[in-house]
Design an enzyme around this catalytic site. Structure first.
Site, short mmCIF file in Angstrom:
data_model
loop_
_atom_site.label_atom_id
_atom_site.label_comp_id
_atom_site.label_asym_id
_atom_site.label_seq_id
_atom_site.Cartn_x
_atom_site.Cartn_y
_atom_site.Cartn_z
N LYS A 22 0.83 -1.22 0.00
CA LYS A 22 0.00 0.00 0.00
C LYS A 22 0.85 1.25 0.00
O LYS A 22 0.66 2.18 -0.80
CB LYS A 22 -0.92 0.01 1.23
N ASN A 23 1.83 1.30 0.89
CA ASN A 23 2.63 2.51 1.06
C ASN A 23 3.62 2.73 -0.08
O ASN A 23 4.17 3.82 -0.20
CB ASN A 23 3.38 2.46 2.40
N CYS A 116 -6.58 7.77 9.08
CA CYS A 116 -6.78 7.28 10.43
C CYS A 116 -6.52 8.36 11.47
O CYS A 116 -5.66 9.22 11.29
CB CYS A 116 -5.85 6.10 10.71
N ARG A 121 -0.21 14.48 13.09
CA ARG A 121 0.37 14.30 11.76
C ARG A 121 0.28 15.58 10.91
O ARG A 121 -0.35 15.61 9.85
CB ARG A 121 -0.32 13.14 11.03
N ASP A 304 3.78 1.36 12.17
CA ASP A 304 2.59 0.70 11.66
C ASP A 304 2.39 -0.70 12.23
O ASP A 304 1.30 -1.27 12.10
CB ASP A 304 2.64 0.62 10.13
N ARG A 396 -8.83 -0.58 4.27
CA ARG A 396 -7.99 0.45 3.66
C ARG A 396 -6.60 -0.09 3.33
O ARG A 396 -5.94 0.40 2.41
CB ARG A 396 -7.85 1.66 4.60
#
Length: 416
Positions: A22-23, A116, A121, A304, A396
């Site tokens: 994903k990242n 999220c 952030r 994560d 997600r």
């Protein structure tokens, strides 16, 4: 609302292929905007964040198709430089389109990104990096306006290695006139893959994998086809699940070198790991040992995976400690774990976990993407059945966590 049901205390056996990262894929999708042609990405996971990014790209004029893990993006015609607010609010990674759109059209407009709720952030690093390359940024009524008559290379210094800000800096730097030096750059494997992808398009990038990346801007790019590496966070989640459920599992499709810090901690907790060319085998047939883990930028332990390992610590034989140095909101999962009998004491960015042999199943709610996965990990080591609601968060980042864990013998299924 859908739920995931998990029956615990069942040893896991088997092998599973890890989905694409994903990242890694999201910034590659953003970079496709820079090229007036076609970009093909292979091994793309069918997750909500990918679909959300596809929606944004289609809104601004791209043509996207995803079939059998192959994503084709044609960005020949960009008709819009305002990002759709409803999609931007759903995904944190939407902010990296700021650098891509400015690089392609000279201007971009967006609201603040969502995602999220795991901490503040702020996006200050993103904006300051773009300003160093000649982008003027103005905020009005919650909307960011970014404009640049001409992007020029410069020196960007990050006081802390931010993955997203490094990606935004790269997206603008590859088309800026001259040389850009990014100091204090993030060194995550996803950044390394992203730089390799940019090079496959025709960008000139050196120093990926180090804290100093140098970029020479180019005028145009060419069509490319690029393979997205396996998702190390998904792999780490399944390794934590295998530890919690005991047994022996083989993960395929993810480089073990991307998981060095995770492998070290798993070994410290009693796991037996064997590294393969493109995967690894975990054997766990004893009591889980306590651990002391501190999260940090790569190559340190990834934030994560803090939540899944928090679940693992809850069933370790002794007192474990977890220190979170990236996001202050990561311990929201602890509240749900306490419902399952976990003993967790929090103080600021630290948590002390008094392990026990088994939790008990109950109804819990996923607070965020990784927290939701962590509750499934906890359910595998709990007596009875655990019901996890809030599955939209998990979707997600995990293509089909139930399918994958079922392949390892877990009793886990989704109920609508």
């Amino acid at each position: 609302m859908s739920e995931i049901h998990v029956r615990g205390l069942r040893a896991l056996q088997g092998e599973v292929l890890i989905q694409g990262s994903k990242n890694a894929v999201l910034p590659m999708m953003a970079a496709a905007v820079l090229h007036k042609g076609t970009t093909v990405l292979v091994n793309v996971p069918r997750i909500q964040d990918v679909f959300c990014m596809m929606g944004i790209l289609e809104y601004i004029g791209c043509v996207c198709t995803l079939d059998q893990g192959i994503l084709t993006i044609n960005a020949q015609h960009i008709k819009e430089n305002r990002l759709p607010s409803e999609r931007v609010k759903r995904m944190r990674s939407s902010i990296i389109l700021l650098g891509a759109l400015v690089g392609r059209t000279g201007e971009a407009y967006t609201g603040y990104p969502g995602g999220c709720s795991i901490g503040k952030r702020p996006i200050d690093f993103h904006l300051k990096a773009l300003e160093k390359l000649g982008v003027s940024i103005r905020e009005e009524d919650g909307c960011l306006e970014a404009k640049a008559d001409e992007l020029k290379g410069g020196i960007i210094e990050f006081p802390f290695p931010s993955v997203g800000a490094t990606e935004n800096a790269l997206l603008a730097a590859v088309v800026a006139d001259g040389i850009t030096e990014i100091r204090g750059a993030a060194m995550e494997p996803e950044i390394q893959s992203f730089c390799s992808f940019l090079e496959s398009m025709g960008a000139k990038v050196k120093g990926q994998g180090t804290s100093c990346i140098k970029v020479e801007g180019v005028k145009s790019f060419h069509d490319t086809c690029f393979f997205v590496p396996g998702d190390r966070i998904v792999a780490g989640t399944y390794l934590a699940a295998a530890m919690a459920g005991k047994g022996q599992v083989r993960l395929k499709g993810v480089p073990a070198c991307h998981l060095s810090a995770v492998i070290r901690e798993l070994k410290n907790m009693g796991g037996d790991l064997e590294e393969e060319e493109n995967g690894l085998i975990l054997t766990m047939d004893r009591q889980i040992l306590p651990a002391d883990i501190v999260t940090g930028p790569y190559p340190d332990f990834p934030t994560d995976l803090q939540s899944p390992f928090l679940s693992l610590m809850c069933v370790a034989d002794g007192i474990s400690n977890m220190e979170e140095t990236i996001f202050e909101g990561r311990f929201e999962t602890a509240q749900e774990l306490r419902k399952m009998g976990a003993v967790i004491e929090e103080k600021e960015n630290k948590a002390a976990i008094k392990g026990k042999r088994a939790l008990w199943g109950c109804h819990v709610a996923a607070p965020d993407l990784r927290g939701g996965a962590a509750l499934i990990v906890a359910g595998l080591s709990a007596e009875g059945t655990t019901i996890v609601s809030g599955c939209r968060h998990i979707e997600r980042g995990y293509e089909d966590i139930c399918r994958d864990l079922q392949m390892l013998g877990a009793e886990v299924y989704r109920k609508v």
